[in-house]
Design an enzyme around this catalytic site. Sequence first.
Site, PDB file in Angstrom:
ATOM      1  N   SER A 129      -5.985   5.937  -0.952  1.00 26.15           N
ATOM      2  CA  SER A 129      -4.713   5.861  -0.244  1.00 26.15           C
ATOM      3  C   SER A 129      -4.411   7.232   0.362  1.00 26.15           C
ATOM      4  O   SER A 129      -4.764   8.258  -0.204  1.00 26.15           O
ATOM      5  CB  SER A 129      -3.654   5.466  -1.281  1.00 26.15           C
ATOM      6  OG  SER A 129      -2.395   5.898  -0.898  1.00 26.15           O
ATOM      7  N   ARG A 142       9.272  14.598   3.014  1.00 27.07           N
ATOM      8  CA  ARG A 142      10.177  13.544   2.538  1.00 27.07           C
ATOM      9  C   ARG A 142      11.646  13.834   2.825  1.00 27.07           C
ATOM     10  O   ARG A 142      12.382  12.941   3.258  1.00 27.07           O
ATOM     11  CB  ARG A 142       9.956  13.282   1.045  1.00 27.07           C
ATOM     12  CG  ARG A 142       8.543  12.824   0.679  1.00 27.07           C
ATOM     13  CD  ARG A 142       7.992  11.860   1.679  1.00 27.07           C
ATOM     14  NE  ARG A 142       6.728  11.250   1.280  1.00 27.07           N
ATOM     15  CZ  ARG A 142       5.979  10.580   2.133  1.00 27.07           C
ATOM     16  NH1 ARG A 142       6.324  10.449   3.421  1.00 27.07           N
ATOM     17  NH2 ARG A 142       4.853  10.032   1.719  1.00 27.07           N
ATOM     18  N   ASP A 149       2.201  -2.675   5.120  1.00 28.91           N
ATOM     19  CA  ASP A 149       3.087  -2.632   3.952  1.00 28.91           C
ATOM     20  C   ASP A 149       4.564  -2.574   4.341  1.00 28.91           C
ATOM     21  O   ASP A 149       5.388  -3.342   3.832  1.00 28.91           O
ATOM     22  CB  ASP A 149       2.764  -1.414   3.066  1.00 28.91           C
ATOM     23  CG  ASP A 149       1.427  -1.573   2.349  1.00 28.91           C
ATOM     24  OD1 ASP A 149       0.607  -2.406   2.790  1.00 28.91           O
ATOM     25  OD2 ASP A 149       1.206  -0.849   1.374  1.00 28.91           O
ATOM     26  N   ASP A 189       7.055  10.297  -4.485  1.00 27.66           N
ATOM     27  CA  ASP A 189       7.753  10.137  -3.207  1.00 27.66           C
ATOM     28  C   ASP A 189       9.054   9.369  -3.339  1.00 27.66           C
ATOM     29  O   ASP A 189      10.040   9.679  -2.675  1.00 27.66           O
ATOM     30  CB  ASP A 189       6.822   9.474  -2.187  1.00 27.66           C
ATOM     31  CG  ASP A 189       5.801  10.469  -1.670  1.00 27.66           C
ATOM     32  OD1 ASP A 189       6.103  11.679  -1.671  1.00 27.66           O
ATOM     33  OD2 ASP A 189       4.707  10.051  -1.291  1.00 27.66           O
TER      34      ASP A 189
END
Lengths: 412, 412, 412, 412
Positions: free
Chosen positions: D186, D103, D21, D132
Amino acid sequence: MSESKRPEIKRVVLAYSGGLDTSVIAKWLMKERGLEVVTFTADLGQGEEIEPARAKAQAMGIPDKHIFIEDVREEFVRDFVFPMMRANARYEGDYLLGTSIARPLISKRLVEIAHETGADAIAHGATGKGNDQVRFELSAYALDPDITVIAPWREWDLTSRTALIDWAEKHQIQVPKDKRGDSPFSTDANLLHTSSEGKVLEDPWEETPDYVYSRTDHPENAPDTPEYITLDFERGDGMALNGDAMSPASLLTALNELGRKHGIGRLDLVENRFVGMKSRGMYETPGGEIYAVAHRGMEQITLDRGAAHLKDELMPKYAELIYNGFWFSPEREMLQAAIDLSQEKVSGTVRLKLYKGLASIVGRKSQHSLYSEAHVTFEDDAGAYDQADAAGFIKLNALRLRLLAQRDRRQG
Amino acid sequence: MSESKRPEIKRVVLAYSGGLDTSVIAKWLMKERGLEVVTFTADLGQGEEIEPARAKAQAMGIPDKHIFIEDVREEFVRDFVFPMMRANARYEGDYLLGTSIARPLISKRLVEIAHETGADAIAHGATGKGNDQVRFELSAYALDPDITVIAPWREWDLTSRTALIDWAEKHQIQVPKDKRGDSPFSTDANLLHTSSEGKVLEDPWEETPDYVYSRTDHPENAPDTPEYITLDFERGDGMALNGDAMSPASLLTALNELGRKHGIGRLDLVENRFVGMKSRGMYETPGGEIYAVAHRGMEQITLDRGAAHLKDELMPKYAELIYNGFWFSPEREMLQAAIDLSQEKVSGTVRLKLYKGLASIVGRKSQHSLYSEAHVTFEDDAGAYDQADAAGFIKLNALRLRLLAQRDRRQG
Amino acid sequence: MSESKRPEIKRVVLAYSGGLDTSVIAKWLMKERGLEVVTFTADLGQGEEIEPARAKAQAMGIPDKHIFIEDVREEFVRDFVFPMMRANARYEGDYLLGTSIARPLISKRLVEIAHETGADAIAHGATGKGNDQVRFELSAYALDPDITVIAPWREWDLTSRTALIDWAEKHQIQVPKDKRGDSPFSTDANLLHTSSEGKVLEDPWEETPDYVYSRTDHPENAPDTPEYITLDFERGDGMALNGDAMSPASLLTALNELGRKHGIGRLDLVENRFVGMKSRGMYETPGGEIYAVAHRGMEQITLDRGAAHLKDELMPKYAELIYNGFWFSPEREMLQAAIDLSQEKVSGTVRLKLYKGLASIVGRKSQHSLYSEAHVTFEDDAGAYDQADAAGFIKLNALRLRLLAQRDRRQG
Amino acid sequence: MSESKRPEIKRVVLAYSGGLDTSVIAKWLMKERGLEVVTFTADLGQGEEIEPARAKAQAMGIPDKHIFIEDVREEFVRDFVFPMMRANARYEGDYLLGTSIARPLISKRLVEIAHETGADAIAHGATGKGNDQVRFELSAYALDPDITVIAPWREWDLTSRTALIDWAEKHQIQVPKDKRGDSPFSTDANLLHTSSEGKVLEDPWEETPDYVYSRTDHPENAPDTPEYITLDFERGDGMALNGDAMSPASLLTALNELGRKHGIGRLDLVENRFVGMKSRGMYETPGGEIYAVAHRGMEQITLDRGAAHLKDELMPKYAELIYNGFWFSPEREMLQAAIDLSQEKVSGTVRLKLYKGLASIVGRKSQHSLYSEAHVTFEDDAGAYDQADAAGFIKLNALRLRLLAQRDRRQG
């Protein structure tokens, strides 16, 4: 719920003041968006006639059955202002939320009228920079999750005053003379307050010019003699002024007149908007300020400490919810349930002195009073309170602090 | 830590005002408890000479080395009042905690002097019904877990004024003429405020008589012309008045004079004591009220919304801790750490209007200002803010409310 | 309200277990205080027969009409445990308040029986070091402000086991063989939990010995195969286990059996008592732990975020209030009103896995679910959610942080 | 700050995993947006080699000086995980914030690298539905208010797996065989946790399939014998396992291995996203769960009640701030300052039992312990605690409740 999948919108209910801006919006919705427009004009106590809006709407070709003109002052005070006042709500320590608290009522009626008239959208005249768009839309979505909201100020290109006036004239909308030029500031008004912001108020170092004030006399011009009033409460809500029972809106109207006369309720504030920037406003809340002071006074003798302190702790969040537009949210309703429960015995009379900008409590009484002269007196209390109890009370409150000090001394 | 196991107490440090009551206490501690007495007399800005306390202590036979007379005004304002003001602390929405904040400082010095003089106890003249006993004692225990606290008012039988005066005369303590009769109310004073309570104030419906006020002129007698001042802040603390840099105590003294003149800072309050009953007091906090209003004004443009709202949510608990006597507690220190961190950029100038009882912000500026005219302006903002962002902002804030409304509609 | 002014006490209602200690208290109240004793023995699900208390009371000469023996298990779970569980209350992060929540119910019945029997006092067997005395007494005073509370453990001199047993034998109270020696720890039990503390548990570094556990099997001895169950909720309260509708007490009893079998609900805790010291306890709350986990699971899909987060913020205070004995207080009732309002749609089914000490949620479903697969899916969401909205949402949430960063960069 | 006025963007720093990705994103940024791409690949302990990302970046033509590959595990645990653990943070009662806390660190490095390399934008691979994107972007904007953020998933039209793979192949990006089909769920992983969501997990009633777990063994397959460990803390942070001092990342790695083995730290949660919908996730936080339990155990004996309860009250807000992406915000920093101050004496040793999914405290000791056996003991306490104090303590705590009950009885 998705925009893209939603069936074509045909009819929209517009929050319509009858003024230039919302007239342009009405026309724009017809011309540019091809929609049928239903108008809703509410008397919230803003101090302007609402009936003239009818002729203006008719002139734009809106059929009578789609013109809604309503006096909602009693509902506004009874179901929105008073419940909020029970919480002693002040946003950022000061602001009595005069604009914020009116928006959910307007949205509620917009959505109800949409359902009555088979409309599938609502529209409002709030800009994309302010809080009001958020308040209108969150309320609307909470009441009808499938409603579409149209906010022309976020969409169209009429971004300058000139462009707006040109468009108005091109579409046969009457432009009042005093609207030709830019007004030096912008206002919002209802029975609770008038707010002013923008232009001449944009520099927070500059004192608000005299001509901005519309709801209060200058304290300097107020009577040189104080005026004393009494306000009666029942279950947390105001019921009577100087012993005369009044409806909610009548009471607030009467307090507004008193506040105006004595120059009470002016607030120069720089506040934090929900959309992220700071803005400076001048609020005038004459009756609301008197009412808020009096309500606290009533609670002083009728509310238990545990209830009072819990309310104080919850208040900032409650006020923030209203400011941000979450009146119709589960958490505001939960807080309201807690607050309302606390008000069952908040009944009695508060006496206030009004003088040159200041509303001060000078007395309060209640048959539900928790104040016990027997306990507090400096005189002989006839055994109501045993001072020796205080020693044990202090000892056990101190215990953890002593253990802590011993630990810290031990450790150096 | 247990009383019973503690070695015999020999010497006690007394919070000594030089007045009749604490003179009786000093003597009583010597005669009835057989203790050596060390006196501590502090100038907290109460407005009375403290030096005369020396002769009185000497007259009771206390050796000079055991007579402590100190001016602690700067420490009081710098280390207690200002940190508290950073929090915008007001107990029960209004009270600026003038008495509460002075107690920990006195206790701290009492304990320090006990350590210096080899004393094993402290004593104070607070009664068993009030908050002050709690504040004195919690502070003392937190600073020295093994200290003994003697509170004569909770122990002796001199419970009437007559008994006290008789005892005084029997023990060669001078009784000032004006102390013969009961005073019509009781006061506490320091640089931050004067509180009055008791007797004529005990009926919360009765307006406070004129003669109660000692720190402020009547608003009705205040100048007919407003006075404008500026107050400069640095990192959350006041630094200058009208551009003149001043020490903390000097600044508060100057503000007191302004407040007195304009009748600012009177508060008639029924409050909830920590010991469980309600009491009614009249507070006069002339300079403190001006300072508190100004500090909020300074924060309006320099404090981020997240910091400001967190402060507002924490404030009631912070104020309650100080009111209840927990200044020296881990949780007050934790809150202080959070609050102090927020003040790093609270610097700049606030302009205020003082008029007949009211201190109002009329302007504020700062090189640390977060106010952005570019963002808030009604004029063209040159792209500072994209109004289209608001649509997404509202949509996602509304999402949970829409899901809720869909659920509730589904369920009926 | 003062002790001194109160008319002579004649009759007292005692919380009577039928055990040695409260038998001694009963006798002591008669002999040493000259009172008539009314006994109240409650089945709270402590797992002991309560009927034997009748003969013991009779043997002490208490007339039948003054012996109250009641099964209050349903009331306990329905009106105390379940409301508390709606709040997800855990004191200090972990403790499910098993002892705390039973006290107000006992006090309530003691006061009611006092009123029925014309008694003017109540008595309990809690010591002066623990929380239970506070809980009993605050509840009693809140329900009858004029009641007198007698707490023999704070008053008498039977402070050693030997002294107690000697007194018992001298006054013809049967001392069971196993009560002769000191028990190695002390327990309290009801349908929600068993707590153990004292003696062998007093060193918080030492692991709890096996023989302390009475309500749960060792996880190591629990079945090697997990057991799956479902729990149905309606408006926030448990209604059915594995599809079988049950009364509150029956449901908790059934969950206790499951918890016992799988070793669920043990908690080794050092907690902070309201009276100021830390204590170490071992709690076993087998059914309560399963129930608490399940309730949170039910809320996960039925509660809006705003309501859920508000509940989480209020919970620590709510739990503290119950722990400290303030069940019957305005602030607990206010919080309860808020919490209860949130539970209107907390209905549905939770599926749990029970295995060797652990109760885990593995599934939850509800016709009131707010979970929207359409919104959250990684697959095509058919337009339910417009990802572009997120950009505006983030931009406006970031605005104040950007203004802050610009300010701080500007200032260096 | 406005997009429109910003100079053309030329270079962007991409959070690059080396996977399909973000490889597509890198290429897309070059081809479709005409940008130079700088890659940043971080080892956060996700359990995959990061070095292979270098060759892939090189293959796309990125110069070596624009390829940043870094091991940030120590910084991650020391400066982000540990501070968060000091607060006992759990979002919505349970979630240890494993994804949320990583993050801000990534954003911080992206912004720093942008400054080092003269880039004017950053890019990330988070979708428009999740949290996110918010966390990445709020952090970035807080650190550099003028940075541009590119979120391709919100912009491009590669919305199906097939489209993405087609685009990849068309642009010479290698597509690993196992990435051809849709993965059944995921994941996100770092040293603190692995989260799994989507697809097979989207029905919250369905139990998580076995193949989803990657970080923990099934409790059923865990050892049949418990394992005991000790964890040492210093000032609130873990320092040693079983007496062996370790760096933060080493300690968490070792705890992860223990947690994996004993099946500890699985959490099946339906949570409320900041963007407004509910989502269901399966979290595995093996070492983090053990650490979190141990930290609370350490606090039990070293933290004062006032500090502990304040922490519990602040925690939900603190956790929400981290979850919502406000790590770099004044209010999170204020809360951190309060929390960190509380941890000064949170030092000592906790002993835990690990068994089949459960980490339980069995002992704790500290030279900073506040636990006083002398005060709590059932044995003779040698006068440490005077039980008579409790009577006064209760009386004054009850006073307001008695006044309330008298009032309410008076009023009927």
